[in-house]
Design an enzyme around this catalytic site. Structure first.
Site, mmCIF file in Angstrom:
data_model
loop_
_atom_site.group_PDB
_atom_site.id
_atom_site.type_symbol
_atom_site.label_atom_id
_atom_site.label_comp_id
_atom_site.label_asym_id
_atom_site.label_seq_id
_atom_site.Cartn_x
_atom_site.Cartn_y
_atom_site.Cartn_z
ATOM 1 N N PRO A 87 -2.216 6.704 0.528
ATOM 2 C CA PRO A 87 -2.304 5.238 0.624
ATOM 3 C C PRO A 87 -1.169 4.649 1.466
ATOM 4 O O PRO A 87 -1.219 3.494 1.854
ATOM 5 C CB PRO A 87 -2.213 4.774 -0.839
ATOM 6 N N GLU A 114 0.709 12.074 -8.911
ATOM 7 C CA GLU A 114 1.508 10.977 -8.349
ATOM 8 C C GLU A 114 1.774 11.168 -6.859
ATOM 9 O O GLU A 114 2.444 10.362 -6.233
ATOM 10 C CB GLU A 114 2.840 10.857 -9.094
ATOM 11 N N ARG A 152 -20.209 12.170 12.679
ATOM 12 C CA ARG A 152 -21.354 11.433 13.241
ATOM 13 C C ARG A 152 -21.127 10.944 14.675
ATOM 14 O O ARG A 152 -22.090 10.629 15.370
ATOM 15 C CB ARG A 152 -21.818 10.301 12.314
ATOM 16 N N ASP A 167 -23.086 0.782 17.300
ATOM 17 C CA ASP A 167 -22.670 0.537 15.921
ATOM 18 C C ASP A 167 -21.696 -0.621 15.828
ATOM 19 O O ASP A 167 -20.962 -0.893 16.763
ATOM 20 C CB ASP A 167 -21.894 1.751 15.392
#
Ligand SMILES: C[S@@+](CC[C@H](N)C(=O)[O-])C[C@H]1O[C@@H](n2cnc3c(N)ncnc32)[C@H](O)[C@@H]1O
Length: 251
Positions: A87, A114, A152, A167
């Protein structure tokens, strides 16, 4: 392209790779996915891959040694860049997916608990990627999102290359609204122009609805978008040009 994925939960990864486009891409040899079970690199007979943090505090941390042993082993076959899903990493976007799709191989390291011992990141990690400002229980879902989005866009994976170039995010525009049969669904009709067979009019409709949609849902995206002469003409015709200029003028 080769993806190595380092995880303590290999079973979490297998099923999504056995369906749809990812499965086809594997069968056709566009991608190879090597799932590396980190527990095999644990030094003790209990397959321990985590330990308590120095300095105290909540939770457990992934130990550096099993991770470094796994990476050293993968490097023998060609690891490519080692990416830690975290993160705290740089935000993952379509641009980053495009950048990664140019690599021959990648190694994705999935954290748990953690997080991981900082020394592993310092020495072995080339890049950290975050899937968004939220906390997952582990890096596996994030790794799958990277594999999926990179696969993709690899040449030859999707039958129709147009669907990649048109897209959402291929430009700084959201995709236009789309419809399929039936022509009338609960009293709502498909826009007439899409049934007209007039390709120029359909292109115009799609471009304009794409811009309108972006203005409504994600106006900030338009700040970076550049339009060619023909597109500017269409924007003026549909009364959108000044709204976009105003957006781009604002810092
Ligand atoms: C519970 S999280 C640890 C979060 C860590 N304590 C922190 O505050 O930064 C466990 C693992 O999940 C993965 N993870 C969690 N959220 C993520 C995200 N937004 N993007 C990518 N990976 C994520 C990472 O590998 C992380 O080491």
């Amino acid at each position: 392209m080769l993806f190595n994925i380092v995880t303590i939960f290999p079973n979490l990864l297998s099923s999504p790779l056995e369906e749809g486009i990812l499965r086809k891409a594997k069968e056709e040899g566009h991608i190879e996915v090597n799932i590396v079970d980190l527990r095999q690199y644990a030094p003790d007979k209990h397959s321990t891959t985590d330990d308590r943090p120095f300095g105290g505090g909540e939770g457990m941390l992934m130990k550096a040694e099993p991770l470094s042993s796994a990476i050293k082993d993968i490097k023998k076959q060609g690891s490519g860049k080692v990416i830690f899903l975290s993160p705290q990493g740089r935000p993952y976007t379509q641009r980053v997916a495009e950048e990664l799709s140019r690599e021959e191989s990648l190694t994705l390291v999935c954290g748990r608990y953690e997080g991981v011992d900082e020394r592993f990141c310092e020495k072995y990690v080339d890049d950290e990627i975050s899937l968004g400002d939220f906390i997952l229980t582990g890096g596996e879902l994030a790794a799958l999102m990277v594999v999926d989005s990179v696969t993709r866009i690899l040449p030859g994976v999707l039958g129709c290359t147009e669907s990649v170039t048109k897209d959402t995010f291929s430009r700084n525009l959201l995709k236009h609204p789309q419809y399929t049969r039936p022509r009338v669904f609960e009293d709502m009709e498909v826009p007439e122009v899409l049934l007209s067979g007039d390709h120029k009019a359909i292109e115009e409709y799609r471009f304009i609805t794409s811009v309108e949609r972006t203005l409504t849902k994600r106006p900030r995206m338009l700040k970076q978008e550049r339009f060619d002469k023909q597109e500017k003409k269409l924007l003026k015709k549909h009364g959108l040009f000044d709204r976009i200029v105003a957006l781009q003028d604002v810092d």
